[in-house]
Design a protein around this motif. Structure first.
Motif, PDB file in Angstrom:
ATOM      1  N   LEU A   4      -0.893   2.214  11.997  1.00  0.00           N
ATOM      2  CA  LEU A   4       0.223   2.370  11.382  1.00  0.00           C
ATOM      3  C   LEU A   4       0.500   3.952  11.468  1.00  0.00           C
ATOM      4  O   LEU A   4       1.517   4.175  11.591  1.00  0.00           O
ATOM      5  CB  LEU A   4       0.139   2.084   9.703  1.00  0.00           C
ATOM      6  CG  LEU A   4       1.314   2.407   9.082  1.00  0.00           C
ATOM      7  CD1 LEU A   4       2.143   1.370   9.437  1.00  0.00           C
ATOM      8  CD2 LEU A   4       0.944   2.423   7.518  1.00  0.00           C
ATOM      9  N   GLU A   5      -0.557   4.802  11.438  1.00  0.00           N
ATOM     10  CA  GLU A   5      -0.311   6.273  11.563  1.00  0.00           C
ATOM     11  C   GLU A   5       0.371   6.685  12.854  1.00  0.00           C
ATOM     12  O   GLU A   5       1.060   7.655  12.643  1.00  0.00           O
ATOM     13  CB  GLU A   5      -1.486   7.018  11.367  1.00  0.00           C
ATOM     14  CG  GLU A   5      -2.314   6.878  10.101  1.00  0.00           C
ATOM     15  CD  GLU A   5      -2.764   5.499   9.741  1.00  0.00           C
ATOM     16  OE1 GLU A   5      -3.052   5.267   8.466  1.00  0.00           O
ATOM     17  OE2 GLU A   5      -3.062   4.751  10.640  1.00  0.00           O
ATOM     18  N   LYS A   6       0.646   5.851  13.715  1.00  0.00           N
ATOM     19  CA  LYS A   6       1.407   6.110  14.886  1.00  0.00           C
ATOM     20  C   LYS A   6       2.852   5.985  14.765  1.00  0.00           C
ATOM     21  O   LYS A   6       3.695   6.548  15.534  1.00  0.00           O
ATOM     22  CB  LYS A   6       1.048   5.085  15.946  1.00  0.00           C
ATOM     23  CG  LYS A   6      -0.542   5.324  16.628  1.00  0.00           C
ATOM     24  CD  LYS A   6      -0.842   6.738  17.002  1.00  0.00           C
ATOM     25  CE  LYS A   6      -1.990   7.046  17.835  1.00  0.00           C
ATOM     26  NZ  LYS A   6      -2.506   8.079  18.055  1.00  0.00           N
ATOM     27  N   LEU A   7       3.179   5.241  13.504  1.00  0.00           N
ATOM     28  CA  LEU A   7       4.710   5.124  13.318  1.00  0.00           C
ATOM     29  C   LEU A   7       5.127   6.455  12.838  1.00  0.00           C
ATOM     30  O   LEU A   7       4.479   7.055  11.731  1.00  0.00           O
ATOM     31  CB  LEU A   7       4.877   3.959  12.345  1.00  0.00           C
ATOM     32  CG  LEU A   7       4.762   2.544  12.848  1.00  0.00           C
ATOM     33  CD1 LEU A   7       4.662   1.689  11.685  1.00  0.00           C
ATOM     34  CD2 LEU A   7       5.749   2.271  13.961  1.00  0.00           C
ATOM     35  N   ARG A   8       6.204   6.892  13.250  1.00  0.00           N
ATOM     36  CA  ARG A   8       6.874   8.192  12.612  1.00  0.00           C
ATOM     37  C   ARG A   8       8.331   7.745  12.321  1.00  0.00           C
ATOM     38  O   ARG A   8       9.012   7.328  13.521  1.00  0.00           O
ATOM     39  CB  ARG A   8       6.776   9.204  13.588  1.00  0.00           C
ATOM     40  CG  ARG A   8       5.314   9.726  13.664  1.00  0.00           C
ATOM     41  CD  ARG A   8       4.986  10.337  12.386  1.00  0.00           C
ATOM     42  NE  ARG A   8       3.612  10.986  12.396  1.00  0.00           N
ATOM     43  CZ  ARG A   8       2.535  10.191  11.924  1.00  0.00           C
ATOM     44  NH1 ARG A   8       2.844   9.070  11.282  1.00  0.00           N
ATOM     45  NH2 ARG A   8       1.298  10.494  12.044  1.00  0.00           N
ATOM     46  N   GLN A  16       0.855  -1.382  -0.028  1.00  0.00           N
ATOM     47  CA  GLN A  16       0.005   0.046   0.198  1.00  0.00           C
ATOM     48  C   GLN A  16       0.863   1.105  -0.069  1.00  0.00           C
ATOM     49  O   GLN A  16       1.706   1.388   0.663  1.00  0.00           O
ATOM     50  CB  GLN A  16      -1.059   0.047   1.268  1.00  0.00           C
ATOM     51  CG  GLN A  16      -1.708  -1.067   1.238  1.00  0.00           C
ATOM     52  CD  GLN A  16      -2.757  -1.279   2.537  1.00  0.00           C
ATOM     53  OE1 GLN A  16      -3.808  -0.451   2.526  1.00  0.00           O
ATOM     54  NE2 GLN A  16      -2.100  -1.680   3.618  1.00  0.00           N
ATOM     55  N   ASP A  17       0.419   2.267  -0.829  1.00  0.00           N
ATOM     56  CA  ASP A  17       1.350   3.446  -0.708  1.00  0.00           C
ATOM     57  C   ASP A  17       1.173   4.035   0.491  1.00  0.00           C
ATOM     58  O   ASP A  17       2.284   4.634   0.949  1.00  0.00           O
ATOM     59  CB  ASP A  17       0.615   4.414  -2.106  1.00  0.00           C
ATOM     60  CG  ASP A  17       0.818   3.793  -3.297  1.00  0.00           C
ATOM     61  OD1 ASP A  17       1.839   3.016  -3.613  1.00  0.00           O
ATOM     62  OD2 ASP A  17       0.092   4.184  -4.243  1.00  0.00           O
ATOM     63  N   LYS A  18       0.125   4.253   1.080  1.00  0.00           N
ATOM     64  CA  LYS A  18       0.105   4.978   2.543  1.00  0.00           C
ATOM     65  C   LYS A  18       1.018   4.112   3.391  1.00  0.00           C
ATOM     66  O   LYS A  18       1.644   4.943   4.406  1.00  0.00           O
ATOM     67  CB  LYS A  18      -1.286   4.843   2.932  1.00  0.00           C
ATOM     68  CG  LYS A  18      -1.783   3.839   3.340  1.00  0.00           C
ATOM     69  CD  LYS A  18      -3.250   3.886   3.886  1.00  0.00           C
ATOM     70  CE  LYS A  18      -3.856   2.736   4.423  1.00  0.00           C
ATOM     71  NZ  LYS A  18      -5.160   2.901   4.886  1.00  0.00           N
ATOM     72  N   VAL A  19       1.248   3.128   3.373  1.00  0.00           N
ATOM     73  CA  VAL A  19       2.026   2.482   4.227  1.00  0.00           C
ATOM     74  C   VAL A  19       3.592   2.481   3.898  1.00  0.00           C
ATOM     75  O   VAL A  19       4.124   2.948   4.935  1.00  0.00           O
ATOM     76  CB  VAL A  19       1.973   0.634   4.379  1.00  0.00           C
ATOM     77  CG1 VAL A  19       2.898   0.069   5.069  1.00  0.00           C
ATOM     78  CG2 VAL A  19       0.572   0.340   4.608  1.00  0.00           C
ATOM     79  N   ARG A  20       3.742   2.527   2.780  1.00  0.00           N
ATOM     80  CA  ARG A  20       5.398   2.778   2.258  1.00  0.00           C
ATOM     81  C   ARG A  20       5.529   4.398   2.644  1.00  0.00           C
ATOM     82  O   ARG A  20       6.788   4.480   3.084  1.00  0.00           O
ATOM     83  CB  ARG A  20       5.388   2.457   0.744  1.00  0.00           C
ATOM     84  CG  ARG A  20       5.377   1.030   0.421  1.00  0.00           C
ATOM     85  CD  ARG A  20       5.261   0.762  -0.894  1.00  0.00           C
ATOM     86  NE  ARG A  20       5.422  -0.572  -1.093  1.00  0.00           N
ATOM     87  CZ  ARG A  20       6.810  -0.939  -1.301  1.00  0.00           C
ATOM     88  NH1 ARG A  20       7.835  -0.305  -1.273  1.00  0.00           N
ATOM     89  NH2 ARG A  20       6.899  -2.461  -1.517  1.00  0.00           N
ATOM     90  N   GLU A  21       4.685   5.297   2.535  1.00  0.00           N
ATOM     91  CA  GLU A  21       4.961   6.560   2.887  1.00  0.00           C
ATOM     92  C   GLU A  21       5.259   6.592   4.294  1.00  0.00           C
ATOM     93  O   GLU A  21       6.135   7.444   4.788  1.00  0.00           O
ATOM     94  CB  GLU A  21       3.700   7.486   2.534  1.00  0.00           C
ATOM     95  CG  GLU A  21       4.071   8.810   2.741  1.00  0.00           C
ATOM     96  CD  GLU A  21       2.887   9.737   2.372  1.00  0.00           C
ATOM     97  OE1 GLU A  21       3.073  10.952   2.665  1.00  0.00           O
ATOM     98  OE2 GLU A  21       1.973   9.218   1.913  1.00  0.00           O
ATOM     99  N   GLU A  22       4.462   6.012   5.186  1.00  0.00           N
ATOM    100  CA  GLU A  22       4.588   6.060   6.596  1.00  0.00           C
ATOM    101  C   GLU A  22       6.088   5.417   7.055  1.00  0.00           C
ATOM    102  O   GLU A  22       6.894   5.933   7.889  1.00  0.00           O
ATOM    103  CB  GLU A  22       3.530   5.368   7.321  1.00  0.00           C
ATOM    104  CG  GLU A  22       2.268   6.073   7.306  1.00  0.00           C
ATOM    105  CD  GLU A  22       2.575   7.490   8.155  1.00  0.00           C
ATOM    106  OE1 GLU A  22       3.070   7.400   9.221  1.00  0.00           O
ATOM    107  OE2 GLU A  22       1.712   8.404   7.857  1.00  0.00           O
ATOM    108  N   LEU A  23       6.343   4.365   6.301  1.00  0.00           N
ATOM    109  CA  LEU A  23       7.670   3.572   6.554  1.00  0.00           C
ATOM    110  C   LEU A  23       8.846   4.038   6.076  1.00  0.00           C
ATOM    111  O   LEU A  23       9.980   3.784   6.376  1.00  0.00           O
ATOM    112  CB  LEU A  23       7.443   2.080   6.133  1.00  0.00           C
ATOM    113  CG  LEU A  23       6.353   1.404   6.722  1.00  0.00           C
ATOM    114  CD1 LEU A  23       6.613  -0.153   6.406  1.00  0.00           C
ATOM    115  CD2 LEU A  23       6.410   1.398   8.385  1.00  0.00           C
ATOM    116  N   GLY A  24       8.663   5.031   5.037  1.00  0.00           N
ATOM    117  CA  GLY A  24       9.884   5.900   4.630  1.00  0.00           C
ATOM    118  C   GLY A  24      10.655   5.010   3.455  1.00  0.00           C
ATOM    119  O   GLY A  24      11.814   5.135   3.623  1.00  0.00           O
ATOM    120  N   VAL A  25       9.772   3.848   2.791  1.00  0.00           N
ATOM    121  CA  VAL A  25      10.608   3.173   2.154  1.00  0.00           C
ATOM    122  C   VAL A  25      10.348   3.439   0.607  1.00  0.00           C
ATOM    123  O   VAL A  25      11.160   2.742  -0.229  1.00  0.00           O
ATOM    124  CB  VAL A  25      10.274   1.614   2.140  1.00  0.00           C
ATOM    125  CG1 VAL A  25      10.802   1.237   3.794  1.00  0.00           C
ATOM    126  CG2 VAL A  25       8.845   1.492   2.181  1.00  0.00           C
ATOM    127  N   GLY A  26       9.419   4.418   0.244  1.00  0.00           N
ATOM    128  CA  GLY A  26       9.351   4.743  -1.012  1.00  0.00           C
ATOM    129  C   GLY A  26       8.914   3.428  -1.940  1.00  0.00           C
ATOM    130  O   GLY A  26       7.753   2.764  -1.327  1.00  0.00           O
TER     131      GLY A  26
END
Length: 435
Positions: free
Chosen positions: A424-428, A273-283
């Motif tokens: 997931l949104e709690k991950l920064r 998922q794009d939103k997951v990848r954005e939160e994880l910072g993996v592009g």
């Protein structure tokens, strides 16, 4: 920093400064307990070689479980309940970890240990407060190679360092540590569990001395080609005939589904998922549950023996827990017990004479444990290769008791810790890259 009702959650990369371009991906989950900065720091490495620790984060001892609709629930038995947890994708090119430079490829445990030591130095520089507490290195499966190598690297570093790590112990679950001994268990374990006939058991046991000779030659000579030949011979003559019977090599009670014998497709979909990848910072970096390229790079390492590193650390007083789910075939309890019993160390006779004790959890016998000095061998009943997935409550009790002996803490002896409701949104990813 999060308040007490919301533990800190981080994900991202640290660049390994001794490498050309290696970037190691991690998750960090602060302990959910009230005295979180006093809790031990535990590092987890999934095996393979080349399998991502996201498998553990979302299916085993991490704080998450994935629902069919790709939402997340809290895992009340995640090891973050009683530990500050770091899950690492290693070796480089496993999971989200990567290098754009071919010179950073990893082929042996010497580099595994050096890379992990570099990672821990970087993590400590960014988050020093968590390293005041005892440090434990943990993992399963091929981590039977990784864990003793990494901890031995830390142990050697501590001898000369002005800033030593507070290494207190390590735990290996269903690991491969001494192949020369462990390959000798396949026929007997298989026959005892009704997987093969008595005739096949006898045939395989007759071939085993040749397999053992090849593995010993691998370790004596240290040549990859000898190790490769030993691997091919042992796999073709001992492992393949048993596997042809058709069963899940990670849990003999279950069918084998897919290439990993388990259905981890929810994780594939979740991490796509794009939103997951954005939160994880993996592009848009690709992710695989297990990398065949990393596996192939380690073919010369598989048959190597790391028992000696365990012995050296036991002599230094470093605590060791070897735990094994009894339903696992690939790294079964018979083979693990055999190599643990063979360890050359000063308390070997005391361990040999120690009685197996029943392990009680919530009024039931859920396993057995045998201990002497800093060494414990624990069998977990009704669990396969992935003990924290099959027996999550018992696994948390096990690891908490191992890492908190001063207070004899375990989830069965202390109040239940309320799990955090996590999204997931709690991950920064506040430390995506430290140059």
């Amino acid at each position: 920093m999060s308040g007490l009702d919301e533990p800190l959650r981080l994900s991202g990369y640290f660049k390994l400064n001794r490498t050309y371009d290696a970037h190691m991906f991690y998750f960090f989950f602060e302990a959910a307990s009230e005295k979180r900065h006093e809790e031990p720091l535990a590092v987890w490495m999934t095996g393979g070689p080349g399998c991502s620790s996201e498998l553990a984060v979302f299916y085993e001892n991490g704080p998450f479980r994935i629902n069919d609709d790709l939402t997340l629930d809290a895992n009340e038995f995640g090891w973050d309940q009683t530990h500050n947890m770091i899950f690492v994708d290693q070796p480089i090119n496993t999971g989200f970890s990567y290098s754009e430079d071919e010179r950073d490829r990893v082929f042996d445990e010497k580099v595994v240990a050096a890379d992990m030591l570099d990672f821990l130095k970087e993590f400590r520089a960014a988050h020093p407060s968590y390293f005041d507490a005892p440090l434990f290195i943990t993992g399963e499966s091929y981590a039977g190679h990784y864990v003793p190598s990494v901890t031995f690297g830390i142990y050697e570093y501590n001898k000369v360092a002005k800033d030593p790590f507070n290494l207190e112990g390590f735990a290996i679950g269903n690991g491969l540590t001494n192949p020369a001994i462990q390959y000798g268990s396949y026929a007997d374990f298989s026959f005892a569990n009704g997987l093969i006939s008595k005739n096949m058991q006898s045939t395989l046991n007759a071939l085993y001395p040749i397999c053992k000779f090849g593995i010993n030659a691998c370790n004596t000579l240290g040549w990859d080609i000898v190790c490769d030949i030993a691997l091919i011979f042992c796999q073709d003559t001992i492992v393949a005939p048993i596997q042809a019977e058709g069963f899940n090599v990670y849990d003999i009670r279950k069918p084998c589904i897919g290439p990993l014998c388990y259905d981890f497709s929810l994780l594939d979909r979740y991490l796509a998922q794009d939103k997951v990848r954005e939160e994880l910072g993996v592009g848009d970096r690709p992710w695989q549950s297990c990398s065949p390229d990393v596996y192939n790079d380690f073919l010369g390492d598989i048959m190597r023996n790391y028992e000696d590193k365990v012995s050296a650390q036991l002599e230094a007083g470093i605590k060791v827990l070897i735990y094994v789910g009894t339903e696992d075939w690939i790294c079964n309890w018979m083979g693990n017990k055999a190599w643990v019993t063979s360890l050359a160390w000063s308390q070997r006779e005391a361990f040999d004479s120690a009685e197996e004790q029943d392990w009680h959890f919530e009024g039931s016998v859920v396993g057995t444990v045998k201990s002497a000095g800093p060494l414990s061998f624990l069998k977990v009943f009704q669990a396969g290769h992935m003990v924290p997935m099959d027996k999550p409550a018992e696994a948390l009790d096990m690891i908490a008791s191992f890492t908190h002996p001063q207070s004899n803490r375990s989830t069965s002896a202390s109040p239940k810790l309320k799990p955090s409701v996590l999204r997931l949104e709690k991950l920064r990813a506040s430390h995506l890259l430290v140059q």
